[in-house]
Design a protein around this motif. Structure first.
Motif, PDB file in Angstrom:
ATOM      1  N   GLU A 126       0.825  -1.197   0.000  1.00 33.55           N
ATOM      2  CA  GLU A 126       0.000   0.000   0.000  1.00 33.55           C
ATOM      3  C   GLU A 126       0.867   1.258   0.000  1.00 33.55           C
ATOM      4  OE1 GLU A 126      -2.920   2.669  -0.204  1.00 33.55           O
ATOM      5  OE2 GLU A 126      -3.074   0.509  -0.572  1.00 33.55           O
ATOM      6  N   VAL A 127       1.956   1.255   0.748  1.00 39.32           N
ATOM      7  CA  VAL A 127       2.867   2.406   0.745  1.00 39.32           C
ATOM      8  C   VAL A 127       3.507   2.535  -0.638  1.00 39.32           C
ATOM      9  CG1 VAL A 127       4.928   3.431   1.766  1.00 39.32           C
ATOM     10  CG2 VAL A 127       3.312   2.196   3.214  1.00 39.32           C
ATOM     11  N   GLU A 128       3.887   1.415  -1.241  1.00 40.89           N
ATOM     12  CA  GLU A 128       4.439   1.462  -2.597  1.00 40.89           C
ATOM     13  C   GLU A 128       3.432   2.072  -3.563  1.00 40.89           C
ATOM     14  OE1 GLU A 128       7.601  -2.143  -3.145  1.00 40.89           O
ATOM     15  OE2 GLU A 128       5.481  -2.722  -3.155  1.00 40.89           O
ATOM     16  N   ARG A 129       2.174   1.701  -3.437  1.00 40.95           N
ATOM     17  CA  ARG A 129       1.134   2.265  -4.309  1.00 40.95           C
ATOM     18  C   ARG A 129       1.039   3.775  -4.134  1.00 40.95           C
ATOM     19  NH1 ARG A 129      -2.418  -2.046  -2.237  1.00 40.95           N
ATOM     20  NH2 ARG A 129      -2.404  -3.814  -3.679  1.00 40.95           N
ATOM     21  N   GLN A 130       1.151   4.233  -2.900  1.00 38.95           N
ATOM     22  CA  GLN A 130       1.079   5.667  -2.647  1.00 38.95           C
ATOM     23  C   GLN A 130       2.239   6.403  -3.304  1.00 38.95           C
ATOM     24  OE1 GLN A 130       0.815   6.199   1.617  1.00 38.95           O
ATOM     25  NE2 GLN A 130      -0.967   4.855   1.799  1.00 38.95           N
ATOM     26  N   VAL A 131       3.432   5.825  -3.210  1.00 39.34           N
ATOM     27  CA  VAL A 131       4.599   6.448  -3.837  1.00 39.34           C
ATOM     28  C   VAL A 131       4.433   6.487  -5.350  1.00 39.34           C
ATOM     29  CG1 VAL A 131       7.080   6.198  -4.261  1.00 39.34           C
ATOM     30  CG2 VAL A 131       6.165   5.851  -1.953  1.00 39.34           C
ATOM     31  N   VAL A 132       4.012   5.372  -5.932  1.00 44.57           N
ATOM     32  CA  VAL A 132       3.792   5.324  -7.378  1.00 44.57           C
ATOM     33  C   VAL A 132       2.711   6.319  -7.780  1.00 44.57           C
ATOM     34  CG1 VAL A 132       2.931   3.880  -9.269  1.00 44.57           C
ATOM     35  CG2 VAL A 132       4.593   2.948  -7.654  1.00 44.57           C
ATOM     36  N   GLY A 133       1.662   6.435  -6.971  1.00 44.43           N
ATOM     37  CA  GLY A 133       0.588   7.365  -7.274  1.00 44.43           C
ATOM     38  C   GLY A 133       1.062   8.806  -7.313  1.00 44.43           C
ATOM     39  N   ARG A 134       1.964   9.153  -6.422  1.00 41.45           N
ATOM     40  CA  ARG A 134       2.462  10.533  -6.397  1.00 41.45           C
ATOM     41  C   ARG A 134       3.399  10.787  -7.567  1.00 41.45           C
ATOM     42  NH1 ARG A 134       3.820  12.101  -0.241  1.00 41.45           N
ATOM     43  NH2 ARG A 134       4.011  14.167  -1.195  1.00 41.45           N
ATOM     44  N   PHE A 135       4.151   9.764  -7.979  1.00 35.52           N
ATOM     45  CA  PHE A 135       4.946   9.894  -9.200  1.00 35.52           C
ATOM     46  C   PHE A 135       4.022  10.057 -10.408  1.00 35.52           C
ATOM     47  CE2 PHE A 135       8.978   9.005  -7.311  1.00 35.52           C
ATOM     48  CZ  PHE A 135       9.933   9.247  -8.284  1.00 35.52           C
ATOM     49  N   ALA A 136       2.948   9.266 -10.435  1.00 35.23           N
ATOM     50  CA  ALA A 136       2.007   9.342 -11.556  1.00 35.23           C
ATOM     51  C   ALA A 136       1.375  10.733 -11.634  1.00 35.23           C
ATOM     52  CB  ALA A 136       0.931   8.269 -11.413  1.00 35.23           C
ATOM     53  N   ASP A 137       1.066  11.313 -10.494  1.00 40.30           N
ATOM     54  CA  ASP A 137       0.540  12.681 -10.479  1.00 40.30           C
ATOM     55  C   ASP A 137       1.568  13.654 -11.057  1.00 40.30           C
ATOM     56  OD1 ASP A 137      -1.833  11.851  -9.340  1.00 40.30           O
ATOM     57  OD2 ASP A 137      -1.216  12.356  -7.287  1.00 40.30           O
ATOM     58  N   ALA A 138       2.838  13.427 -10.753  1.00 44.06           N
ATOM     59  CA  ALA A 138       3.893  14.296 -11.277  1.00 44.06           C
ATOM     60  C   ALA A 138       4.024  14.151 -12.792  1.00 44.06           C
ATOM     61  CB  ALA A 138       5.226  13.976 -10.593  1.00 44.06           C
ATOM     62  N   VAL A 139       3.878  12.918 -13.289  1.00 46.79           N
ATOM     63  CA  VAL A 139       3.914  12.691 -14.738  1.00 46.79           C
ATOM     64  C   VAL A 139       2.735  13.401 -15.396  1.00 46.79           C
ATOM     65  CG1 VAL A 139       3.685  10.942 -16.551  1.00 46.79           C
ATOM     66  CG2 VAL A 139       5.185  10.515 -14.592  1.00 46.79           C
ATOM     67  N   ALA A 140       1.551  13.260 -14.809  1.00 52.71           N
ATOM     68  CA  ALA A 140       0.356  13.894 -15.365  1.00 52.71           C
ATOM     69  C   ALA A 140       0.450  15.418 -15.325  1.00 52.71           C
ATOM     70  CB  ALA A 140      -0.885  13.422 -14.618  1.00 52.71           C
ATOM     71  N   ALA A 141       1.171  15.957 -14.360  1.00 51.74           N
ATOM     72  CA  ALA A 141       1.328  17.408 -14.289  1.00 51.74           C
ATOM     73  C   ALA A 141       2.148  17.925 -15.466  1.00 51.74           C
ATOM     74  CB  ALA A 141       1.983  17.799 -12.966  1.00 51.74           C
ATOM     75  N   VAL A 142       3.076  17.095 -15.971  1.00 48.40           N
ATOM     76  CA  VAL A 142       3.887  17.491 -17.128  1.00 48.40           C
ATOM     77  C   VAL A 142       3.051  17.427 -18.403  1.00 48.40           C
ATOM     78  CG1 VAL A 142       5.923  16.922 -18.514  1.00 48.40           C
ATOM     79  CG2 VAL A 142       6.021  16.743 -16.017  1.00 48.40           C
ATOM     80  N   ARG A 143       2.262  16.358 -18.535  1.00 50.63           N
ATOM     81  CA  ARG A 143       1.366  16.214 -19.687  1.00 50.63           C
ATOM     82  C   ARG A 143      -0.030  15.853 -19.178  1.00 50.63           C
ATOM     83  NH1 ARG A 143       2.810  12.677 -24.780  1.00 50.63           N
ATOM     84  NH2 ARG A 143       0.755  13.539 -25.282  1.00 50.63           N
TER      85      ARG A 143
END
Length: 216
Positions: A126-143
């Motif tokens: 679950e913690v790994e999912r949270q970290v990946v989710g925040r990276f995914a948000d950062a990717v989406a912020a770029v595009r």
């Protein structure tokens, strides 16, 4: 009255976790005994059990500490309030650095997490999912359009595919350092990010692409 912890308890426990991570990383969790951990820490086995209950607690604590460090890194980068591209580049750089500085712990997390009991493993996942989710948000912020196409998370997993397994080929005593690799990973990712099509999840668009004449 309960006795307080002796001076140096936390430092000794951290050393035990570090030595256990080294042993688990080098020879695997199942093949490592508590006797070996005690010997590596230059303590008796009864003393070792004063700091940890058993080998599974060692594994759980190593994984938990490493994941918490990654969460802290995301928080630190987020607190800088950077623009989208510098923010994602900073995340990539900090994570590549962290993996280089904690190679044993990272190998244990990626290879030995499966040996935890269901409760501990799910908590770590679950913690790994949270970290990946925040990276995914950062990717989406770029595009931002990637989120609507449901591609920001798959692209994040591709990014983690680049950085997660660096320890398998990058020699710590080699000419190429983790600090040197970090901007290379960012450049590779950003070089391809702009070229990703957002219609890849559309079946009709996929058929049209796959049946289009190819230039040889």
């Amino acid at each position: 009255m309960a006795r307080g912890r002796a001076a140096g308890f936390d430092a000794t426990r951290e050393e035990i976790l570090a030595q256990a991570a080294r042993l688990f990383a080098n020879q695997g969790f199942p093949a490592t005994s508590m006797n070996q951990v005690a010997e590596a820490c230059a303590v008796s086995k009864p003393t070792l059990y004063h700091y940890v209950r058993d080998k599974h607690e060692l594994l759980a604590q190593i994984c938990q500490n490493h994941l918490q460090h990654l969460v802290d890194l995301v928080d630190e980068v987020t607190a800088q309030s950077l623009a989208p591209e510098p923010h994602l580049r900073a995340l990539i750089h900090r994570f590549v650095q962290a993996y280089g500085e904690a190679q044993n712990e990272h190998r244990v997390l990626t290879e030995d997490l499966k040996f935890l009991d269901d409760e501990h493993r799910e908590r770590m996942v679950e913690v790994e999912r949270q970290v990946v989710g925040r990276f995914a948000d950062a990717v989406a912020a770029v595009r931002p359009e990637l989120r609507g196409a449901h591609l920001h998370k798959p692209l994040t997993m591709l990014l983690f595919g680049m950085i997660n397994w660096t320890f398998t080929w990058l020699r710590p005593d080699g000419a190429l350092t983790y600090d040197a690799v970090a901007p290379m990973v960012a450049d590779l990712f950003f070089g391809g990010l702009g070229a990703v099509r957002t219609d890849l999840t559309d079946p009709a668009a996929r058929r049209e692409r796959d049946t289009s004449p190819q230039v040889s």
